[in-house]
Design a protein around this motif. Structure first.
Motif, PDB file in Angstrom:
ATOM      1  N   VAL A 110      40.697   6.600  33.615  1.00 20.55           N
ATOM      2  CA  VAL A 110      40.282   6.448  35.041  1.00 20.55           C
ATOM      3  C   VAL A 110      41.607   5.853  35.741  1.00 20.55           C
ATOM      4  O   VAL A 110      41.953   4.782  35.596  1.00 20.55           O
ATOM      5  N   ASN A 111      41.931   6.669  36.584  1.00 13.09           N
ATOM      6  CA  ASN A 111      42.991   6.393  37.276  1.00 13.09           C
ATOM      7  C   ASN A 111      44.285   6.121  36.524  1.00 13.09           C
ATOM      8  O   ASN A 111      45.125   5.292  36.739  1.00 13.09           O
ATOM      9  N   GLY A 112      44.387   6.812  35.353  1.00 15.33           N
ATOM     10  CA  GLY A 112      45.374   6.587  34.535  1.00 15.33           C
ATOM     11  C   GLY A 112      45.278   5.470  33.476  1.00 15.33           C
ATOM     12  O   GLY A 112      46.033   5.384  32.549  1.00 15.33           O
ATOM     13  N   THR A 113      44.071   4.615  33.558  1.00 11.41           N
ATOM     14  CA  THR A 113      43.845   3.549  32.773  1.00 11.41           C
ATOM     15  C   THR A 113      42.847   3.876  31.878  1.00 11.41           C
ATOM     16  O   THR A 113      41.886   4.549  32.001  1.00 11.41           O
ATOM     17  N   VAL A 163      36.032   6.865  42.565  1.00  7.90           N
ATOM     18  CA  VAL A 163      37.191   7.071  41.168  1.00  7.90           C
ATOM     19  C   VAL A 163      38.041   8.344  41.572  1.00  7.90           C
ATOM     20  O   VAL A 163      37.478   9.370  41.779  1.00  7.90           O
ATOM     21  N   GLU A 164      39.151   7.886  41.839  1.00 17.19           N
ATOM     22  CA  GLU A 164      40.217   9.127  42.079  1.00 17.19           C
ATOM     23  C   GLU A 164      40.447  10.228  41.056  1.00 17.19           C
ATOM     24  O   GLU A 164      40.363  11.365  41.455  1.00 17.19           O
ATOM     25  N   SER A 165      40.497   9.607  39.823  1.00 22.91           N
ATOM     26  CA  SER A 165      40.551  10.477  38.733  1.00 22.91           C
ATOM     27  C   SER A 165      39.892   9.946  37.471  1.00 22.91           C
ATOM     28  O   SER A 165      40.201   9.063  37.328  1.00 22.91           O
ATOM     29  N   LEU A 166      39.053  10.798  36.647  1.00 23.61           N
ATOM     30  CA  LEU A 166      38.251  10.356  35.577  1.00 23.61           C
ATOM     31  C   LEU A 166      38.644  11.639  34.812  1.00 23.61           C
ATOM     32  O   LEU A 166      37.931  12.776  34.924  1.00 23.61           O
ATOM     33  N   ARG A 167      39.303  11.281  33.533  1.00 20.94           N
ATOM     34  CA  ARG A 167      39.844  12.292  33.020  1.00 20.94           C
ATOM     35  C   ARG A 167      39.411  12.128  31.338  1.00 20.94           C
ATOM     36  O   ARG A 167      39.807  10.938  30.877  1.00 20.94           O
ATOM     37  N   LEU A 168      38.975  13.222  30.465  1.00 29.26           N
ATOM     38  CA  LEU A 168      38.754  12.990  29.206  1.00 29.26           C
ATOM     39  C   LEU A 168      38.887  14.487  28.621  1.00 29.26           C
ATOM     40  O   LEU A 168      38.304  15.569  29.265  1.00 29.26           O
ATOM     41  N   GLY A 169      39.380  14.561  27.444  1.00 26.60           N
ATOM     42  CA  GLY A 169      39.579  15.943  26.634  1.00 26.60           C
ATOM     43  C   GLY A 169      40.162  16.907  27.553  1.00 26.60           C
ATOM     44  O   GLY A 169      41.150  16.450  28.220  1.00 26.60           O
ATOM     45  N   ASN A 170      39.511  18.057  28.045  1.00 28.47           N
ATOM     46  CA  ASN A 170      40.240  18.996  28.845  1.00 28.47           C
ATOM     47  C   ASN A 170      39.485  18.831  30.129  1.00 28.47           C
ATOM     48  O   ASN A 170      39.464  19.891  30.988  1.00 28.47           O
ATOM     49  N   ILE A 171      38.949  17.758  30.573  1.00 28.87           N
ATOM     50  CA  ILE A 171      38.030  17.872  31.725  1.00 28.87           C
ATOM     51  C   ILE A 171      38.608  16.565  32.740  1.00 28.87           C
ATOM     52  O   ILE A 171      39.000  15.400  32.233  1.00 28.87           O
ATOM     53  N   GLU A 172      38.706  16.975  33.894  1.00 32.56           N
ATOM     54  CA  GLU A 172      39.047  15.858  34.807  1.00 32.56           C
ATOM     55  C   GLU A 172      38.186  15.903  36.262  1.00 32.56           C
ATOM     56  O   GLU A 172      38.074  16.846  36.801  1.00 32.56           O
ATOM     57  N   ALA A 173      37.597  15.058  36.476  1.00 28.85           N
ATOM     58  CA  ALA A 173      36.724  14.854  37.698  1.00 28.85           C
ATOM     59  C   ALA A 173      37.524  14.061  38.654  1.00 28.85           C
ATOM     60  O   ALA A 173      38.099  12.849  38.394  1.00 28.85           O
ATOM     61  N   ARG A 174      37.535  14.493  39.953  1.00 32.83           N
ATOM     62  CA  ARG A 174      38.165  13.859  40.822  1.00 32.83           C
ATOM     63  C   ARG A 174      37.211  13.449  42.300  1.00 32.83           C
ATOM     64  O   ARG A 174      36.367  14.227  42.505  1.00 32.83           O
ATOM     65  N   GLY A 175      37.397  12.193  42.652  1.00 31.49           N
ATOM     66  CA  GLY A 175      36.647  11.902  43.896  1.00 31.49           C
ATOM     67  C   GLY A 175      35.144  11.635  43.536  1.00 31.49           C
ATOM     68  O   GLY A 175      34.231  11.832  44.379  1.00 31.49           O
TER      69      GLY A 175
END
Length: 218
Positions: A110-113, A163-175
């Motif tokens: 989440v935002n790199g965390t 949330v600016e960026s939520l990334r897991l696996g091959n998925i990234e959701a923004r905003g």
């Protein structure tokens, strides 16, 4: 040393055992220990072995309960990875095996965390604990009004955030929208507002499979 967190966790464990199948195992292990004690008292061969097996069973049950409680309590982070199946990418989809506690847990940045989420298809919005929100730099929206969320423990107040960026696996959701809800406890929840952005998701053979309709990351 502050014993309050330890006592709180022990109380949660005590409340968890009666509501789980581990209660049967606990009773069986105690009964086995009682049999072993009678055998030792009457000098029957094998009594010490039975007592030892009973003790090992009780220790194993305690560890199993502690691991389950730790999933909901960052104060016990040392235990959270025990028995946690690894999420993976297969054929362009992110696959999350069901954990031994019957829930789907995933790791996301989440935002790199990096942080851990409980997947909850009954939750409309993704939710963060106060500590997790602080770690990820999430702040309540300026001028935004608090929202009311219904939970099993009643209605609580939460602040909307983005949330600016939520990334897991091959998925990234923004905003994506989310809430910061201290009263929800210490567990982060991944809700339907994230899952609904996917092309699809399904549960097969005890695995949650996410088919990304979001930007695919390298």
């Amino acid at each position: 040393m502050d014993f309050e967190p330890v006592l709180t966790s022990l109380m949660e464990i005590a409340q968890t055992v009666p509501r789980s199948g581990l209660l049967i195992g606990t009773i069986a292990a105690l009964f086995l220990g009682w049999i072993g004690a009678l055998m030792l008292r009457n000098k029957v061969a094998g009594g010490r072995l039975i007592r030892t097996l009973s003790t090992l069973a009780l220790v194993g049950i305690l560890l199993a309960v502690l691991v389950q409680v730790a999933r909901f309590d960052p104060r016990l982070d040392a235990f959270t990875e025990i028995g946690m199946p690894e999420q993976r990418i297969e054929g362009g989809e992110t696959v999350i095996p069901m954990s031994p506690d019957g829930h789907f847990w995933l790791k996301a940045d989440v935002n790199g965390t990096p942080m851990r989420f409980l997947v909850d298809t009954g939750a409309t919005l993704t939710a963060f604990s106060a500590d997790a929100a602080s770690a990820a730099g999430l702040e309540p929206r300026t001028g935004g009004l608090p929202v009311r969320i219904s939970t099993a423990n009643g209605t609580v107040t939460a602040d909307l955030t983005t949330v600016e960026s939520l990334r897991l696996g091959n998925i990234e959701a923004r905003g994506i929208d989310a809430v910061i809800a201290p009263n929800l406890g210490r567990t982060n929840v991944l809700g339907m507002n994230f899952l609904s952005r996917l092309d699809g998701w399904r549960v097969e053979n005890g695995e949650l499979i996410l088919n990304p309709g979001l930007p695919v990351t390298e």
